[in-house]
Write a protein that holds these residues in place. Structure first.
Motif, PDB file in Angstrom:
ATOM      1  N   GLY A 196       0.839  -1.197   0.000  1.00 47.28           N
ATOM      2  CA  GLY A 196       0.000   0.000   0.000  1.00 47.28           C
ATOM      3  C   GLY A 196       0.859   1.225   0.000  1.00 47.28           C
ATOM      4  N   ARG A 197       0.248   2.319   0.351  1.00 46.56           N
ATOM      5  CA  ARG A 197       0.949   3.593   0.331  1.00 46.56           C
ATOM      6  C   ARG A 197       1.295   4.001   1.747  1.00 46.56           C
ATOM      7  NH1 ARG A 197      -2.947   3.967  -3.618  1.00 46.56           N
ATOM      8  NH2 ARG A 197      -4.497   4.794  -2.171  1.00 46.56           N
TER       9      ARG A 197
ATOM     10  N   HIS B  26     -11.318   6.853   1.054  1.00 40.70           N
ATOM     11  CA  HIS B  26      -9.953   6.448   0.744  1.00 40.70           C
ATOM     12  C   HIS B  26      -9.006   7.603   0.965  1.00 40.70           C
ATOM     13  CE1 HIS B  26     -11.106   2.581  -0.933  1.00 40.70           C
ATOM     14  NE2 HIS B  26     -12.106   3.206  -1.505  1.00 40.70           N
TER      15      HIS B  26
ATOM     16  N   PRO C 211      -9.750   0.103   8.015  1.00 48.09           N
ATOM     17  CA  PRO C 211      -9.282   0.026   6.626  1.00 48.09           C
ATOM     18  C   PRO C 211      -8.726   1.348   6.105  1.00 48.09           C
ATOM     19  CG  PRO C 211     -11.367  -1.129   6.853  1.00 48.09           C
ATOM     20  CD  PRO C 211     -11.151  -0.397   8.141  1.00 48.09           C
ATOM     21  N   VAL C 212      -9.349   2.470   6.479  1.00 49.65           N
ATOM     22  CA  VAL C 212      -8.858   3.762   6.009  1.00 49.65           C
ATOM     23  C   VAL C 212      -7.509   4.085   6.633  1.00 49.65           C
ATOM     24  CG1 VAL C 212      -9.317   6.246   6.000  1.00 49.65           C
ATOM     25  CG2 VAL C 212     -11.151   4.642   5.469  1.00 49.65           C
TER      26      VAL C 212
ATOM     27  N   GLU D  85      -4.823   2.092   4.950  1.00 49.18           N
ATOM     28  CA  GLU D  85      -4.342   2.627   3.680  1.00 49.18           C
ATOM     29  C   GLU D  85      -3.363   3.768   3.912  1.00 49.18           C
ATOM     30  OE1 GLU D  85      -6.025   4.155  -0.649  1.00 49.18           O
ATOM     31  OE2 GLU D  85      -7.420   3.510   0.926  1.00 49.18           O
ATOM     32  N   ARG D  86      -3.617   4.558   4.920  1.00 48.93           N
ATOM     33  CA  ARG D  86      -2.678   5.630   5.267  1.00 48.93           C
ATOM     34  C   ARG D  86      -1.314   5.053   5.664  1.00 48.93           C
ATOM     35  NH1 ARG D  86      -4.171  11.109   4.354  1.00 48.93           N
ATOM     36  NH2 ARG D  86      -6.423  11.256   4.621  1.00 48.93           N
TER      37      ARG D  86
ATOM     38  N   GLY E 251      -0.222   2.115   4.723  1.00 53.31           N
ATOM     39  CA  GLY E 251       0.336   1.265   3.695  1.00 53.31           C
ATOM     40  C   GLY E 251       0.441  -0.180   4.136  1.00 53.31           C
TER      41      GLY E 251
ATOM     42  N   SER F 216      -2.129  -3.819   5.586  1.00 46.52           N
ATOM     43  CA  SER F 216      -3.474  -4.370   5.561  1.00 46.52           C
ATOM     44  C   SER F 216      -4.237  -3.886   6.786  1.00 46.52           C
ATOM     45  CB  SER F 216      -3.428  -5.902   5.548  1.00 46.52           C
ATOM     46  OG  SER F 216      -3.014  -6.389   6.805  1.00 46.52           O
TER      47      SER F 216
END
Length: 283
Positions: A37-38, A63, A108-109, A112-113, A115, A117
Motif C-alpha cells: 500500500g501507500r 480512501h 481500513p482507512v 491505507e494511510r 500502507g 493491511s
C-alpha cells in the motif's frame, strides 16, 4: 511529570504536530501482497513511531491519498512487528491529539494511510480498546474516548498514591551510584522537552519514571504505573492546538533532574515535596 493535556488538530495529507513535532505516521515498508500500500511520513526523528493519525475518516468506503509505493524491493516484515509499529504510532497520535477525542476512525482507512493491511491496524485498535483509549463502534470503526479534567485528576491522584511512597522508600535504600546511572535519562527529558514535541517528551518522561520505579524490583508496579502514566498523557476533550509550550515542557523536564539530585543527596523532604508537587500540579 505533569501531564500534557492539549492536542493538535489533525490535518489532511501531512499531519503536523505541535511546535517542532512533525506528527506523521510511518510504518516499515511492506511486502507486495495483502500488506502492500501507500505509506505515510511520520516525525522525522527515527527513534520512535511519531504521532499523527489520518483525518477522521468515518466510513470504510473513504480512501486516503498517499504517495506511490517505492519501486525498489521492500523487505518482508512480520505482521506482529507491523502491529507493534502501528500501535506505537497510534499511541503517539493519542498524545499529540492527532487522534481526536470523540472522532471515529475506520481501520481500513487508517490501514491505507499506513500502507498496510487492515488486520494489524484492527489488532492495534483492539489493544487500545483494552487500554480504554478507544471504544468499538459497530460497523464503523473505533471512537477515541473523550476524557475530562476530573478523570485526569483521578489518574494523578492514583499515581501519587503509588509513586510517592515508592520513591521515598527508594531514596532510603538505593545507592548513590545507582541513582547516578539515571542521569542520562533525566537529561534526555530536557532534550525532548526542548524539541517542543509533546509525543517525544511523553516518551522520555515515561522512560525516566519507568527506570526509577524499576529499582523497586516489582514488575507489576512498573506495568501498572506505566499504564496509568500513558493514560494521563492523552489530551482532554476540547483541547486546542495551543497546548503546553516548549518553555513549560522544559520546566517540567528540569524537575526530573531536580528530583534526581534530591534522590542522590538522600534528601527525603525534598523528594516528598518535588514528587507531591508534580502530581498535584498535573491537573
Amino acid at each position: 511529570m505533569k501531564q500534557g493535556t492539549q492536542g493538535s488538530a489533525a490535518t489532511g495529507d501531512a499531519v503536523t504536530g505541535p511546535a517542532g513535532c512533525a506528527g506523521r505516521f510511518r510504518v516499515p515498508a511492506q511486502p507486495a501482497g495483502p500488506d502492500a500500500g501507500r505509506g505515510r511520513d511520520r516525525c522525522d526523528r527515527p527513534e520512535h513511531a511519531e504521532g499523527g493519525a489520518a483525518r477522521g475518516e468515518h466510513t470504510h468506503g473513504e480512501h486516503a491519498h498517499g504517495e506511490p509505493a517505492p519501486s525498489r524491493p521492500r523487505p518482508v516484515v512480520q505482521r506482529s512487528s507491523v502491529r507493534g509499529q502501528v500501535l506505537d504510532a497510534l499511541r503517539t497520535a493519542l498524545v499529540t491529539g492527532d487522534l481526536r477525542p470523540g472522532e471515529v476512525y475506520s481501520a481500513p482507512v487508517l490501514a491505507e494511510r499506513f500502507g498496510v493491511s487492515a488486520t494489524p491496524v484492527r489488532e492495534a485498535m483492539q489493544q487500545l480498546a483494552l487500554e480504554d483509549a478507544v471504544e468499538v463502534v459497530p460497523n464503523r470503526g473505533f471512537r477515541v474516548v473523550e476524557r475530562g479534567a476530573r478523570e485526569l485528576a483521578e489518574l494523578a491522584e492514583i499515581r501519587a498514591l503509588i509513586e510517592v511512597p515508592v520513591m521515598v522508600r527508594l531514596a532510603r535504600t538505593v545507592s548513590v551510584e545507582r541513582w547516578a546511572e539515571l542521569r542520562p535519562l533525566a537529561e534526555a527529558t530536557v532534550r525532548a522537552a526542548s524539541s517542543g514535541c509533546r509525543a517525544t517528551y511523553a516518551e522520555a518522561d515515561r522512560a525516566f519514571h519507568r527506570a526509577v520505579l524499576a529499582l523497586a524490583g516489582n514488575e507489576q508496579l512498573v506495568r501498572i504505573t506505566e499504564d496509568l502514566h500513558r493514560r494521563a498523557q492523552w489530551p482532554l476533550v476540547g483541547s486546542g492546538p495551543g497546548g503546553r509550550g516548549r518553555a513549560e515542557l522544559v520546566a517540567d523536564a528540569h524537575e526530573h533532574t531536580a528530583l534526581l539530585d534530591a534522590l542522590i543527596a538522600g534528601d527525603l523532604d525534598v523528594v516528598r515535596s518535588l514528587v507531591g508537587e508534580h502530581f498535584n500540579g498535573a491537573v
